[in-house]
Design a protein around this motif. Sequence first.
Motif, PDB file in Angstrom:
ATOM      1  N   VAL A 125       0.841  -1.205   0.000  1.00  0.00           N
ATOM      2  CA  VAL A 125       0.000   0.000   0.000  1.00  0.00           C
ATOM      3  C   VAL A 125       0.872   1.250   0.000  1.00  0.00           C
ATOM      4  O   VAL A 125       0.609   2.198  -0.746  1.00  0.00           O
ATOM      5  CB  VAL A 125      -0.979   0.001   1.196  1.00  0.00           C
ATOM      6  N   ARG A 126       1.927   1.251   0.824  1.00  0.00           N
ATOM      7  CA  ARG A 126       2.839   2.405   0.838  1.00  0.00           C
ATOM      8  C   ARG A 126       3.402   2.665  -0.558  1.00  0.00           C
ATOM      9  O   ARG A 126       3.436   3.804  -1.030  1.00  0.00           O
ATOM     10  CB  ARG A 126       3.985   2.171   1.819  1.00  0.00           C
ATOM     11  N   GLU A 127       3.874   1.603  -1.211  1.00  0.00           N
ATOM     12  CA  GLU A 127       4.448   1.734  -2.548  1.00  0.00           C
ATOM     13  C   GLU A 127       3.426   2.289  -3.539  1.00  0.00           C
ATOM     14  O   GLU A 127       3.732   3.201  -4.318  1.00  0.00           O
ATOM     15  CB  GLU A 127       4.946   0.378  -3.054  1.00  0.00           C
ATOM     16  N   ARG A 128       2.219   1.734  -3.518  1.00  0.00           N
ATOM     17  CA  ARG A 128       1.179   2.167  -4.457  1.00  0.00           C
ATOM     18  C   ARG A 128       0.791   3.631  -4.223  1.00  0.00           C
ATOM     19  O   ARG A 128       0.544   4.373  -5.174  1.00  0.00           O
ATOM     20  CB  ARG A 128      -0.070   1.290  -4.362  1.00  0.00           C
ATOM     21  N   LEU A 129       0.725   4.049  -2.964  1.00  0.00           N
ATOM     22  CA  LEU A 129       0.352   5.429  -2.659  1.00  0.00           C
ATOM     23  C   LEU A 129       1.437   6.413  -3.095  1.00  0.00           C
ATOM     24  O   LEU A 129       1.136   7.528  -3.523  1.00  0.00           O
ATOM     25  CB  LEU A 129       0.022   5.589  -1.176  1.00  0.00           C
ATOM     26  N   VAL A 130       2.685   5.991  -3.017  1.00  0.00           N
ATOM     27  CA  VAL A 130       3.774   6.839  -3.515  1.00  0.00           C
ATOM     28  C   VAL A 130       3.705   6.910  -5.042  1.00  0.00           C
ATOM     29  O   VAL A 130       3.801   7.988  -5.637  1.00  0.00           O
ATOM     30  CB  VAL A 130       5.153   6.306  -3.047  1.00  0.00           C
ATOM     31  N   GLU A 131       3.519   5.740  -5.685  1.00  0.00           N
ATOM     32  CA  GLU A 131       3.482   5.673  -7.147  1.00  0.00           C
ATOM     33  C   GLU A 131       2.396   6.562  -7.752  1.00  0.00           C
ATOM     34  O   GLU A 131       2.598   7.185  -8.794  1.00  0.00           O
ATOM     35  CB  GLU A 131       3.248   4.230  -7.614  1.00  0.00           C
ATOM     36  N   CYS A 132       1.238   6.614  -7.103  1.00  0.00           N
ATOM     37  CA  CYS A 132       0.116   7.368  -7.679  1.00  0.00           C
ATOM     38  C   CYS A 132       0.123   8.839  -7.269  1.00  0.00           C
ATOM     39  O   CYS A 132      -0.752   9.602  -7.684  1.00  0.00           O
ATOM     40  CB  CYS A 132      -1.216   6.724  -7.298  1.00  0.00           C
ATOM     41  N   GLY A 133       1.085   9.256  -6.463  1.00  0.00           N
ATOM     42  CA  GLY A 133       1.191  10.657  -6.086  1.00  0.00           C
ATOM     43  C   GLY A 133       0.390  11.048  -4.848  1.00  0.00           C
ATOM     44  O   GLY A 133       0.380  12.205  -4.451  1.00  0.00           O
ATOM     45  N   TRP A 134      -0.256  10.078  -4.237  1.00  0.00           N
ATOM     46  CA  TRP A 134      -1.082  10.352  -3.064  1.00  0.00           C
ATOM     47  C   TRP A 134      -0.253  10.913  -1.913  1.00  0.00           C
ATOM     48  O   TRP A 134      -0.654  11.872  -1.254  1.00  0.00           O
ATOM     49  CB  TRP A 134      -1.790   9.064  -2.631  1.00  0.00           C
ATOM     50  N   LYS A 135       0.913  10.327  -1.688  1.00  0.00           N
ATOM     51  CA  LYS A 135       1.764  10.790  -0.582  1.00  0.00           C
ATOM     52  C   LYS A 135       2.176  12.247  -0.780  1.00  0.00           C
ATOM     53  O   LYS A 135       2.122  13.042   0.164  1.00  0.00           O
ATOM     54  CB  LYS A 135       2.998   9.889  -0.456  1.00  0.00           C
ATOM     55  N   ASP A 136       2.553  12.614  -1.998  1.00  0.00           N
ATOM     56  CA  ASP A 136       2.931  14.008  -2.278  1.00  0.00           C
ATOM     57  C   ASP A 136       1.740  14.946  -2.093  1.00  0.00           C
ATOM     58  O   ASP A 136       1.888  16.060  -1.586  1.00  0.00           O
ATOM     59  CB  ASP A 136       3.479  14.142  -3.701  1.00  0.00           C
ATOM     60  N   GLU A 137       0.554  14.484  -2.505  1.00  0.00           N
ATOM     61  CA  GLU A 137      -0.661  15.286  -2.336  1.00  0.00           C
ATOM     62  C   GLU A 137      -0.936  15.531  -0.844  1.00  0.00           C
ATOM     63  O   GLU A 137      -1.267  16.649  -0.439  1.00  0.00           O
ATOM     64  CB  GLU A 137      -1.846  14.557  -2.974  1.00  0.00           C
ATOM     65  N   MET A 138      -0.769  14.502  -0.024  1.00  0.00           N
ATOM     66  CA  MET A 138      -0.999  14.649   1.424  1.00  0.00           C
ATOM     67  C   MET A 138       0.040  15.585   2.046  1.00  0.00           C
ATOM     68  O   MET A 138      -0.282  16.397   2.909  1.00  0.00           O
ATOM     69  CB  MET A 138      -0.961  13.292   2.133  1.00  0.00           C
ATOM     70  N   ARG A 139       1.279  15.475   1.574  1.00  0.00           N
ATOM     71  CA  ARG A 139       2.332  16.364   2.071  1.00  0.00           C
ATOM     72  C   ARG A 139       1.989  17.818   1.759  1.00  0.00           C
ATOM     73  O   ARG A 139       2.114  18.701   2.613  1.00  0.00           O
ATOM     74  CB  ARG A 139       3.679  15.991   1.453  1.00  0.00           C
ATOM     75  N   SER A 140       1.493  18.069   0.549  1.00  0.00           N
ATOM     76  CA  SER A 140       1.099  19.429   0.150  1.00  0.00           C
ATOM     77  C   SER A 140      -0.058  19.943   0.999  1.00  0.00           C
ATOM     78  O   SER A 140      -0.067  21.107   1.415  1.00  0.00           O
ATOM     79  CB  SER A 140       0.702  19.462  -1.323  1.00  0.00           C
ATOM     80  N   LEU A 141      -1.044  19.085   1.258  1.00  0.00           N
ATOM     81  CA  LEU A 141      -2.175  19.476   2.099  1.00  0.00           C
ATOM     82  C   LEU A 141      -1.708  19.837   3.512  1.00  0.00           C
ATOM     83  O   LEU A 141      -2.180  20.809   4.104  1.00  0.00           O
ATOM     84  CB  LEU A 141      -3.215  18.361   2.168  1.00  0.00           C
ATOM     85  N   CYS A 142      -0.789  19.053   4.034  1.00  0.00           N
ATOM     86  CA  CYS A 142      -0.255  19.317   5.375  1.00  0.00           C
ATOM     87  C   CYS A 142       0.478  20.649   5.419  1.00  0.00           C
ATOM     88  O   CYS A 142       0.278  21.452   6.344  1.00  0.00           O
ATOM     89  CB  CYS A 142       0.679  18.193   5.820  1.00  0.00           C
ATOM     90  N   ARG A 143       1.309  20.887   4.417  1.00  0.00           N
ATOM     91  CA  ARG A 143       2.061  22.154   4.383  1.00  0.00           C
ATOM     92  C   ARG A 143       1.123  23.349   4.274  1.00  0.00           C
ATOM     93  O   ARG A 143       1.318  24.366   4.934  1.00  0.00           O
ATOM     94  CB  ARG A 143       3.058  22.133   3.238  1.00  0.00           C
ATOM     95  N   ALA A 144       0.088  23.214   3.446  1.00  0.00           N
ATOM     96  CA  ALA A 144      -0.873  24.302   3.279  1.00  0.00           C
ATOM     97  C   ALA A 144      -1.632  24.550   4.585  1.00  0.00           C
ATOM     98  O   ALA A 144      -1.862  25.705   4.971  1.00  0.00           O
ATOM     99  CB  ALA A 144      -1.846  23.973   2.149  1.00  0.00           C
ATOM    100  N   PHE A 145      -2.008  23.492   5.277  1.00  0.00           N
ATOM    101  CA  PHE A 145      -2.721  23.628   6.541  1.00  0.00           C
ATOM    102  C   PHE A 145      -1.862  24.359   7.569  1.00  0.00           C
ATOM    103  O   PHE A 145      -2.327  25.270   8.249  1.00  0.00           O
ATOM    104  CB  PHE A 145      -3.133  22.244   7.068  1.00  0.00           C
ATOM    105  N   VAL A 146      -0.599  23.957   7.653  1.00  0.00           N
ATOM    106  CA  VAL A 146       0.318  24.592   8.610  1.00  0.00           C
ATOM    107  C   VAL A 146       0.537  26.058   8.226  1.00  0.00           C
ATOM    108  O   VAL A 146       0.523  26.940   9.088  1.00  0.00           O
ATOM    109  CB  VAL A 146       1.657  23.827   8.681  1.00  0.00           C
ATOM    110  N   LYS A 147       0.706  26.327   6.948  1.00  0.00           N
ATOM    111  CA  LYS A 147       0.929  27.700   6.494  1.00  0.00           C
ATOM    112  C   LYS A 147      -0.286  28.584   6.795  1.00  0.00           C
ATOM    113  O   LYS A 147      -0.142  29.713   7.267  1.00  0.00           O
ATOM    114  CB  LYS A 147       1.218  27.698   4.993  1.00  0.00           C
ATOM    115  N   ASN A 148      -1.492  28.056   6.556  1.00  0.00           N
ATOM    116  CA  ASN A 148      -2.723  28.829   6.785  1.00  0.00           C
ATOM    117  C   ASN A 148      -3.000  29.096   8.261  1.00  0.00           C
ATOM    118  O   ASN A 148      -3.606  30.103   8.599  1.00  0.00           O
ATOM    119  CB  ASN A 148      -3.928  28.120   6.177  1.00  0.00           C
ATOM    120  N   ASN A 149      -2.585  28.184   9.111  1.00  0.00           N
ATOM    121  CA  ASN A 149      -2.897  28.305  10.540  1.00  0.00           C
ATOM    122  C   ASN A 149      -1.729  28.814  11.377  1.00  0.00           C
ATOM    123  O   ASN A 149      -1.903  29.079  12.566  1.00  0.00           O
ATOM    124  CB  ASN A 149      -3.377  26.957  11.091  1.00  0.00           C
ATOM    125  N   GLY A 150      -0.569  28.920  10.787  1.00  0.00           N
ATOM    126  CA  GLY A 150       0.613  29.362  11.520  1.00  0.00           C
ATOM    127  C   GLY A 150       1.301  28.188  12.186  1.00  0.00           C
ATOM    128  O   GLY A 150       0.673  27.417  12.900  1.00  0.00           O
TER     129      GLY A 150
END
Length: 114
Positions: free
Chosen positions: A47-72
């Motif tokens: 599952v880890r491999e498949r989620l990396v392959e399809c870009g899901w992990k990068d998408e989650m990383r971006s969501l996390c960064r945006a959340f932190v940036k928006n909230n401080g």
Amino acid sequence: MSRRHSVNRPPTPDRDGAERVKEPTLIDIVNIKLTESGEKERLMELVRERLVECGWKDEMRSLCRAFVKNNGRDNVTVDDLVRAITPKGRASIPDSVKAELLQKIRTFLVSVAH
């Protein structure tokens, strides 16, 4: 000495302290078999491999960064981040990854049943 039970109330539990052992559910049994055989860890890695392959992990990383940036950065805890991102993460797992995992679990269960 035998206990007599009232018609109007349930019997009093035994006072010997013995608790009834909960019977494992089918999910519990499957989880035990997956864990004992080492298959659970192999499936997690798949599952880890498949989620990396399809870009899901990068998408989650971006969501996390945006959340932190928006909230401080100083205003966000890990718990806040998990609460905010988990529903989005679960909803965005590709159906193909879910289907592959389900098929692998089915194949494992068939092999264990024989």
